[in-house]
Motif scaffolding. Structure first.
Motif, PDB file in Angstrom:
ATOM      1  N   THR A 147       0.851  -1.182   0.000  1.00 36.89           N
ATOM      2  CA  THR A 147       0.000   0.000   0.000  1.00 36.89           C
ATOM      3  C   THR A 147       0.889   1.234   0.000  1.00 36.89           C
ATOM      4  O   THR A 147       1.798   1.356   0.824  1.00 36.89           O
ATOM      5  N   ILE A 148       0.628   2.136  -0.921  1.00 37.75           N
ATOM      6  CA  ILE A 148       1.355   3.399  -1.006  1.00 37.75           C
ATOM      7  C   ILE A 148       0.456   4.491  -0.460  1.00 37.75           C
ATOM      8  O   ILE A 148      -0.676   4.667  -0.916  1.00 37.75           O
ATOM      9  N   SER A 149       0.976   5.226   0.498  1.00 38.51           N
ATOM     10  CA  SER A 149       0.237   6.335   1.091  1.00 38.51           C
ATOM     11  C   SER A 149       1.024   7.624   0.864  1.00 38.51           C
ATOM     12  O   SER A 149       2.220   7.687   1.152  1.00 38.51           O
ATOM     13  N   ILE A 150       0.344   8.637   0.345  1.00 40.29           N
ATOM     14  CA  ILE A 150       0.974   9.939   0.106  1.00 40.29           C
ATOM     15  C   ILE A 150       0.323  10.972   1.003  1.00 40.29           C
ATOM     16  O   ILE A 150      -0.907  11.064   1.071  1.00 40.29           O
ATOM     17  N   GLU A 151       1.160  11.738   1.683  1.00 39.10           N
ATOM     18  CA  GLU A 151       0.682  12.798   2.573  1.00 39.10           C
ATOM     19  C   GLU A 151       1.152  14.161   2.079  1.00 39.10           C
ATOM     20  O   GLU A 151       2.266  14.294   1.555  1.00 39.10           O
ATOM     21  N   THR A 152       0.290  15.155   2.258  1.00 40.50           N
ATOM     22  CA  THR A 152       0.622  16.544   1.965  1.00 40.50           C
ATOM     23  C   THR A 152       0.049  17.412   3.084  1.00 40.50           C
ATOM     24  O   THR A 152      -0.746  16.945   3.909  1.00 40.50           O
ATOM     25  N   LEU A 153       0.447  18.673   3.106  1.00 41.66           N
ATOM     26  CA  LEU A 153      -0.129  19.594   4.081  1.00 41.66           C
ATOM     27  C   LEU A 153      -1.637  19.694   3.855  1.00 41.66           C
ATOM     28  O   LEU A 153      -2.098  19.888   2.721  1.00 41.66           O
ATOM     29  N   ASN A 154      -2.389  19.524   4.908  1.00 41.03           N
ATOM     30  CA  ASN A 154      -3.844  19.610   4.881  1.00 41.03           C
ATOM     31  C   ASN A 154      -4.480  18.495   4.060  1.00 41.03           C
ATOM     32  O   ASN A 154      -5.670  18.538   3.780  1.00 41.03           O
ATOM     33  N   GLY A 155      -3.697  17.473   3.656  1.00 43.76           N
ATOM     34  CA  GLY A 155      -4.258  16.372   2.891  1.00 43.76           C
ATOM     35  C   GLY A 155      -4.844  16.802   1.563  1.00 43.76           C
ATOM     36  O   GLY A 155      -5.850  16.253   1.097  1.00 43.76           O
ATOM     37  N   THR A 156      -4.204  17.791   0.902  1.00 41.50           N
ATOM     38  CA  THR A 156      -4.712  18.342  -0.351  1.00 41.50           C
ATOM     39  C   THR A 156      -3.557  18.676  -1.283  1.00 41.50           C
ATOM     40  O   THR A 156      -2.524  19.181  -0.843  1.00 41.50           O
ATOM     41  N   PHE A 157      -3.729  18.384  -2.568  1.00 46.43           N
ATOM     42  CA  PHE A 157      -2.807  18.872  -3.583  1.00 46.43           C
ATOM     43  C   PHE A 157      -3.286  20.251  -4.028  1.00 46.43           C
ATOM     44  O   PHE A 157      -4.447  20.413  -4.416  1.00 46.43           O
ATOM     45  N   TYR A 158      -2.390  21.234  -3.987  1.00 46.89           N
ATOM     46  CA  TYR A 158      -2.734  22.584  -4.405  1.00 46.89           C
ATOM     47  C   TYR A 158      -1.898  23.007  -5.605  1.00 46.89           C
ATOM     48  O   TYR A 158      -0.774  22.522  -5.793  1.00 46.89           O
ATOM     49  N   LYS A 159      -2.443  23.918  -6.398  1.00 48.43           N
ATOM     50  CA  LYS A 159      -1.628  24.562  -7.422  1.00 48.43           C
ATOM     51  C   LYS A 159      -0.478  25.275  -6.717  1.00 48.43           C
ATOM     52  O   LYS A 159      -0.670  25.949  -5.717  1.00 48.43           O
ATOM     53  N   GLY A 160       0.747  25.104  -7.231  1.00 46.82           N
ATOM     54  CA  GLY A 160       1.927  25.673  -6.606  1.00 46.82           C
ATOM     55  C   GLY A 160       2.750  24.594  -5.932  1.00 46.82           C
ATOM     56  O   GLY A 160       2.683  23.410  -6.298  1.00 46.82           O
ATOM     57  N   TYR A 161       3.513  24.993  -4.925  1.00 47.45           N
ATOM     58  CA  TYR A 161       4.461  24.091  -4.273  1.00 47.45           C
ATOM     59  C   TYR A 161       3.760  23.173  -3.274  1.00 47.45           C
ATOM     60  O   TYR A 161       2.962  23.624  -2.444  1.00 47.45           O
ATOM     61  N   ASN A 162       4.057  21.867  -3.352  1.00 49.14           N
ATOM     62  CA  ASN A 162       3.524  20.881  -2.418  1.00 49.14           C
ATOM     63  C   ASN A 162       4.655  19.990  -1.927  1.00 49.14           C
ATOM     64  O   ASN A 162       5.346  19.358  -2.737  1.00 49.14           O
TER      65      ASN A 162
END
Length: 307
Positions: free
Chosen positions: A51-66
């Motif tokens: 299982t591959i899990s990807i995390e980002t700030l706030n659990g969201t991909f945003y336009k711009g830097y992630n």
């Protein structure tokens, strides 16, 4: 001294007028900007026993830097995979079928202390009816290579302090500047952080899709980003502020400087980007004239922010 006093008085009255006159961005200024510090799961992909899990700030991909944090778990043993070569490739498909990407770290770096693979992605557009994004990921476990892909949604970045810009430099290369922080500036001297990237033009024909050589980007090294922040609204006279520091690259690959915001409102970060030899790649000087009642001019290279 008289000129100095006149300047201070001018600033005083324009500051007052800013609080009285209605502007297009007043409603936006009154909106509370939420700072995100927690990484949350945004995508889960299953492949065989993994299982591959990807995390980002706030659990969201945003336009711009992630910032990207990726974990691989063996579902049979519940152990995290820590010795794999992991590749990460975001690809955007346009309405005409053409495919592009954005700056990203293709070979993710494993962080043993935190037990995740680290990287980043600068999404150049949000998802909409005209364009869609998909992630292509590969990893190796028990001498077997796994290749997976997943459709994702990239959201509009409502925080204008994290805006980005894309442009062609005087050298003919395609560049990107993405603001990383601060998320929520203060009326003070703020640490300003940005990523600067360049598209690597392919040197050969495309191989089997997705061929990473066709979607390759590099972190720009050794450049300088000269900074001149201004308030371009007519009521503000395009005034600047003292104690700003140009952005230079640090060991994390990002560019760090200082921007001094003397009041809330709409600001323009005017830039001149110089290469390692001091040659201007993009950007023009902004006049130092104080122009109350007239919208301020901007450099040919700039990013607008609002707080």
């Amino acid at each position: 001294m008289k000129i100095f006093n006149f300047f201070i008085i001018g600033i005083f009255f324009t500051a007052i007028s800013c609080t009285l006159d209605k502007t297009d961005y007043e409603a936006e200024i009154s909106t509370v900007v939420t700072e995100h510090y927690d990484f949350k799961e945004v995508v889960v992909i299953n492949s065989g026993n993994y299982t591959i899990s990807i995390e980002t700030l706030n659990g969201t991909f945003y336009k711009g830097y992630n910032e990207i944090r990726l974990k691989i778990i063996n579902t049979q043993t519940n152990e995290k995979v820590s010795s794999s070569k992991v590749t990460f490739l975001p690809v955007m498909t346009h309405s005409d079928g053409s495919k592009t990407s954005g700056p990203h770290k293709y070979n993710l770096e494993y962080k043993p202390t935190s037990q995740y693979y680290s990287g980043y992605s600068v999404f150049t557009n949000e998802s909409n009816t005209m364009s869609s994004w998909k992630l292509y990921i590969s990893f190796t476990a028990n001498n077997q290579t796994y290749k997976v892909n997943k459709d994702i949604s990239v959201q509009v970045q409502s925080n204008k302090n994290l805006n980005m810009t894309a442009f062609k430099g005087n050298d003919g290369e395609q560049y990107f500047i993405a603001l990383v922080s601060p998320q929520r500036p203060k009326v003070a001297e703020n640490q300003l952080v940005a990523g600067i990237y360049k598209y690597n033009q392919p040197t050969g024909p495309a191989g089997a899709f997705p061929d990473p050589s066709q979607f390759s980007y590099a972190e720009v090294s050794g450049y300088t980003l000269l900074l001149d922040p201004r308030m371009p609204e007519p009521s503000m006279g395009n005034h600047s502020s003292p104690n700003n520091q140009d952005l230079i690259q640090k060991s994390d690959g990002l560019y760090h400087g200082v921007v001094n915001y003397t009041m809330t409102g709409g600001w323009t970060l005017n830039f001149i980007m110089q290469n390692q030899n001091g040659k201007i790649v993009k950007g023009t000087k902004v006049s130092t004239d104080f122009t109350p009642g007239v919208e301020g001019t901007k450099s040919e290279l700039y990013i607008d922010i609002l707080f």
